[in-house]
Design an enzyme around this catalytic site. Structure first.
Site, PDB file in Angstrom:
ATOM      1  N   HIS A 265      53.420  29.795  29.473  1.00 60.11           N
ATOM      2  CA  HIS A 265      54.704  30.368  29.863  1.00 60.11           C
ATOM      3  C   HIS A 265      55.575  30.645  28.634  1.00 60.11           C
ATOM      4  CE1 HIS A 265      54.454  28.633  34.198  1.00 60.11           C
ATOM      5  NE2 HIS A 265      53.851  29.786  34.082  1.00 60.11           N
TER       6      HIS A 265
ATOM      7  N   GLU B 246      33.648  47.335  35.740  1.00 64.97           N
ATOM      8  CA  GLU B 246      33.729  46.299  34.718  1.00 64.97           C
ATOM      9  C   GLU B 246      32.566  45.322  34.752  1.00 64.97           C
ATOM     10  OE1 GLU B 246      37.409  44.151  35.454  1.00 64.97           O
ATOM     11  OE2 GLU B 246      37.270  44.616  37.590  1.00 64.97           O
TER      12      GLU B 246
ATOM     13  N   ASP C 261      36.183  43.035  30.388  1.00 63.26           N
ATOM     14  CA  ASP C 261      35.204  42.299  31.187  1.00 63.26           C
ATOM     15  C   ASP C 261      33.814  42.901  31.068  1.00 63.26           C
ATOM     16  OD1 ASP C 261      36.590  40.151  32.113  1.00 63.26           O
ATOM     17  OD2 ASP C 261      37.145  41.026  34.030  1.00 63.26           O
TER      18      ASP C 261
END
Length: 584
Positions: free
Chosen positions: A189, A432, A456
């Site tokens: 965060h 992906e 990915d």
């Protein structure tokens, strides 16, 4: 010089202010049974005051950087309302006859230790949230003051073992040159908030310093590369001061291109759209000339809160985004939760390999109730502009058809309710995984467009976790297998007449730009920071020259050969006659 983790871009040069690391040490105080009611009253009052403070911080952050970043504090409020956390505290008071602050400290230690033992970076970061909330509660129970930052007007580089969102929200960005933390990761965060504030940040310096940093030590940090230098030489200070000046000047120069159409010298147009996770990022992208949004990562609307977002909450965000785009396209990727993205309020099944497990479209098709809520919100927003839907992690035709069935059901419901939406809304897919590449010709008959998710795709194809330091060097976008897969998907899309886009880090690599031009890629979806550097190179490029590079690339046998050929082509093209810098 040490190598840590870059968490927020930018170069900072300045003197350190080291925030003390405050660990609460409390005597094991006991109470009589007659004092239980009093301790519970103290606990509930501390919780009330903590909630009030957290709500105030959320309001302050909302005004400073936007509601998406401020929603981080919803997770903090949820912890104070979490029955498991609160039952742990109450149980210690009631069964062990301990004072409220000791019970809170033991509960914090229990949950932090439990989360730290999990082999999951997201859960480790959530341990910091529990510690942050718990320490705030302890502060009120003990009547202790918070550790404060310097109050003078001298800018500084903040150095701290770990930085909580509560501490970061009180920083004055104009006084904080940069931030160095001993632990943490770019997904925390604090890192998210540092990026929102535009403060350079380096994390994970613990164990890499020869001696602790002291207040007043001169530091240089590079928030992009993760470089940190303590007590640099005058020559190094001069070098990085010049680098910082050039970066700032370069950004100012590139901003002149924001409104310039993205067209090559020989007339090929390619859309440069943005990847965003919030409305705040959209503002930055539009400031850099983004031509729409090619990827809105909606999972961040679901994270760092206490419950699933309602249809109305999602609709308001999507509508605001498309209205800000003023006619440009907004591609909304449906919920891509799972893997390294978990929800505090929803327990995902334990999996040995969550990246290959219950995530993305698999989650949505299992929880069609939640999926339909999101689709309804997206459909409603389509009444206000060009909105498109994109399904993540598609591996089969069946998944596309099943997702479209839920979409059709959502359309029927809205139509019956008299709610307006675009009935011809486009629904595309992320390509992906290797399976999608292999059947791209078939999927092109089911999808309105393709977006090749290179991050990915590279990891799945090469079986490489790019966050694993032991093998991250094997994560290679220029691997011959990757280049051939991208070509295969582009050809399949063109054969069926559907657009094909590129997203992922390689989309922002100027050395890869000729590949996209030669393959006829319709759009690049980039971070806000990458849009202008790519556009500057695009304006000096020729699609015809790029096709020469493509022939050479597909003759390369190794990643090194391909990367070097692309780099060399880029360098030579920059010096070629007729490719003058558009800023000059």
């Amino acid at each position: 010089m040490i190598q840590a983790l870059g968490a927020s871009q930018g170069i900072a040069i300045g003197k350190a202010f080291v925030l003390p690391h405050w660990e609460w040490e409390l005597p094991d105080q006991k109470i009589d049974v007659g004092d239980l009611a009093k301790e519970f009253d103290r606990l509930y009052e501390g919780i009330r005051r903590s909630k009030t403070e957290i709500s105030q911080m959320k309001t302050e952050l909302d005004e400073a950087v936007g509601s998406e970043e401020a929603s981080i504090f919803d997770a903090h409020l949820a912890i104070l309302e979490d029955p498991v956390f609160m039952n742990e505290i109450q149980g210690i008071i009631q069964r062990q006859y301990k004072v409220a602050e000791v019970a809170v400290k033991e509960a914090i230690d229990h949950f932090v230790t439990m989360f730290d033992l999990l082999d999951d970076e997201y859960m480790k970061e959530r341990a910091l949230d529990i510690k942050d909330v718990g320490n705030r509660l302890l502060k009120h129970l003990l009547g202790a003051p918070e550790i404060s930052l310097p109050e003078d007007t001298q800018p500084f580089v903040l150095v701290v073992r770990e930085l909580s969102p509560s501490q970061l929200v009180h920083l004055k960005p104009e006084l904080v040159l940069g931030i160095v933390t001993m632990v943490g990761s770019p997904t925390s965060h604090s890192a998210i908030m540092a990026r929102a504030f535009g403060i350079p940040m380096v994390m994970g310096a613990e164990g890499k310093l020869e001696q602790p940093i002291g207040t007043g030590d001169l530091l240089i940090l590079d928030g992009e590369t993760g470089m940190l230098q303590v007590d640099p030489t005058p020559e190094m200070v001069a070098r990085y001061t010049e680098m910082r000046r050039r970066l700032i000047a370069q950004k100012e120069q590139l901003l002149k291109l924001a409104e310039v159409p993205s067209v090559t010298m020989d007339g090929l147009s390619i859309t440069l759209a943005a990847n965003i996770s919030s409305l705040k990022e959209l503002e930055a992208a539009l400031g850099n000339g983004a031509q729409g949004v090619g990827l809105f990562r909606t999972e961040f609307l679901y994270m760092d809160r206490s419950h699933f977002p309602s249809e109305e909450e999602q609709f308001e965000v999507y509508r605001t985004a498309v209205q800000k785009l003023k006619g440009e396209t907004l591609v909304v990727r449906t919920l891509d939760i799972g893997g390294d993205k978990q929800l505090d309020y929803y327990e995902m099944p334990e999996e040995e390999n969550p990246f290959l497990g219950f995530r993305a479209i698999r989650f949505s098709l299992k929880r069609k109730d939640l999926f339909k809520i999101q689709l309804r919100a997206i459909l409603r927003a389509s009444n206000y502009g060009d909105v498109q839907i994109m399904y993540p992690l598609i591996t089969s035709v069946e998944e596309v058809r099943e997702a479209n069935e839920v979409l059709a059901e959502a359309k029927r419901e809205l139509e019956a309710e008299g709610v307006p939406f675009r009935s011809d809304i486009k629904a595309g897919i992320m390509v992906e995984v290797p399976a999608a590449v292999a059947i791209a010709d078939i999927l092109a008959e089911e999808a309105s467009f393709f977006s090749i998710g290179t991050n990915d795709l590279i990891q799945f194809t090469l079986a490489v976790d790019r966050m694993n330091e032991q093998i991250s060097h094997m994560y290679e976008p220029f691997h011959p297998a990757i280049l051939r897969m991208i070509r295969s998907v582009a050809q399949a899309a063109k054969a069926k007449g559907i657009p094909v886009n590129i997203c992922g880090e390689i989309a922002g690599d100027v050395n890869a730009l000729p590949i996209w031009l030669a393959l006829g890629i319709d759009e690049l979806s980039l971070s806000a920071q990458a849009i202008l550097p790519v556009k500057e190179r695009l304006l000096r490029s020729k699609a015809s020259d790029s096709r020469r590079l493509l022939d050479g690339l597909f003759r390369c046998r190794t990643s090194k050969e391909a990367r070097e050929l692309a780099r060399q082509f880029h360098a030579e093209a920059a010096l070629a006659p007729g490719s003058a810098n558009p800023l000059v």
